[in-house]
Scaffold this active site. Structure first.
Site, mmCIF file in Angstrom:
data_model
loop_
_atom_site.group_PDB
_atom_site.id
_atom_site.type_symbol
_atom_site.label_atom_id
_atom_site.label_comp_id
_atom_site.label_asym_id
_atom_site.label_seq_id
_atom_site.Cartn_x
_atom_site.Cartn_y
_atom_site.Cartn_z
ATOM 1 N N ASP A 87 0.868 -1.166 0.000
ATOM 2 C CA ASP A 87 0.000 0.000 0.000
ATOM 3 C C ASP A 87 0.913 1.227 0.000
ATOM 4 O O ASP A 87 2.116 1.110 0.261
ATOM 5 C CB ASP A 87 -0.888 -0.060 1.249
ATOM 6 C CG ASP A 87 -1.683 1.209 1.470
ATOM 7 O OD1 ASP A 87 -2.344 1.653 0.522
ATOM 8 O OD2 ASP A 87 -1.626 1.744 2.590
ATOM 9 N N ASP A 110 -0.113 5.166 1.021
ATOM 10 C CA ASP A 110 -0.331 6.097 2.129
ATOM 11 C C ASP A 110 -0.475 5.338 3.442
ATOM 12 O O ASP A 110 -1.302 4.435 3.568
ATOM 13 C CB ASP A 110 -1.604 6.915 1.883
ATOM 14 C CG ASP A 110 -1.494 7.784 0.639
ATOM 15 O OD1 ASP A 110 -0.613 8.648 0.615
ATOM 16 O OD2 ASP A 110 -2.290 7.578 -0.305
ATOM 17 N N ASP A 165 -1.624 -0.821 5.999
ATOM 18 C CA ASP A 165 -1.823 -0.298 7.358
ATOM 19 C C ASP A 165 -3.281 -0.241 7.781
ATOM 20 O O ASP A 165 -3.581 0.270 8.863
ATOM 21 C CB ASP A 165 -1.223 1.107 7.460
ATOM 22 C CG ASP A 165 -2.039 2.135 6.674
ATOM 23 O OD1 ASP A 165 -2.223 1.938 5.454
ATOM 24 O OD2 ASP A 165 -2.490 3.124 7.276
#
Length: 221
Positions: A8, A10, A167
């Site tokens: 991922d 961001d 995240d």
């Protein structure tokens, strides 16, 4: 053996929350809507800019026309300010160098708009990220597995040769839908409880632990 690592963007590779939040607040302020703090934006992000804007708006004005109007203002500002405060998390550059030296392919699948994702990845990571798949018109966004499956097909790897690292709950759901192991990072925008409850295969508290995990997968094979 792990041949492909998909990140991922961001909250995983880049700490971009300040710039995302600032851009959204500028857009909200332009139309007289309430602003939000950084903690709120950590909950709003994860499903692309449209959903970020929609979540930031008051309940009574979340209609599509209004979201698109505010999103347009977001885009105008963010295009010029996406690099103001955004930086890689500590240790990420060294991690990518290490994985590249081991012959492991590093790529990105993100819900960030494709043009923004490409610009940021090239700016900070150069040739250490081999391929970037951002949000593209007509292509399902995460947690749909389309991007991860497309990436695996591109590199001709099987699910057990791939790790997806992120995240948020969206990332863990994406990995599960694609049939690959997931790594939840604890330095990002969401907390351990969320990642654990979603069923992350692994959790890592820092970048060195992530590096050791990836390399140990190959040592154990």
């Amino acid at each position: 053996m792990i041949k492909l690592v998909i990140f991922d963007l961001d909250g995983t590779l880049l700490n971009s929350i300040a710039d995302l939040g600032n851009a959204c607040n500028v857009a909200l302020k332009q139309f007289g809507y309430p602003l939000h703090d950084e903690a709120a934006y950590k909950k709003f992000v994860g499903n692309g800019i449209y959903k970020l804007v929609e979540r930031s708006l008051p309940k009574e004005v979340k209609d599509e026309a209004n979201v698109l109007k505010v999103k347009e203002a977001f885009d105008v500002y963010y295009k010029e300010h996406s690099l103001d405060q955004t930086r890689p998390y500590s240790g990420i550059l060294e991690l990518l160098d290490c994985l590249k030296a081991q012959g492991i392919i590093c790529s990105v699948v993100t819900n960030k708009a494709h043009n923004y994702a490409v610009e940021l990845v090239k700016q900070f990571f150069g040739e250490n990220i081999d391929l970037i798949l951002g949000q593209r018109e007509g292509i399902p966004t995460k947690p749909h597995p389309y991007g991860v499956l497309e990436m695996m097909e591109h590199y001709k790897v099987t699910p057990n040769q791939c790790l997806y690292i992120g995240d948020s709950n969206v990332d863990i759901q994406t990995a599960q839908a694609a049939g690959v192991a997931s790594v939840g990072v604890l330095w990002g925008f969401r907390d351990e409880e969320e990642l654990r409850s979603e069923g992350a295969t692994y959790l890592v508290k820092d970048v060195k632990e992530l590096e050791n995990l990836i390399l140990s997968q190959n040592l154990n094979d």
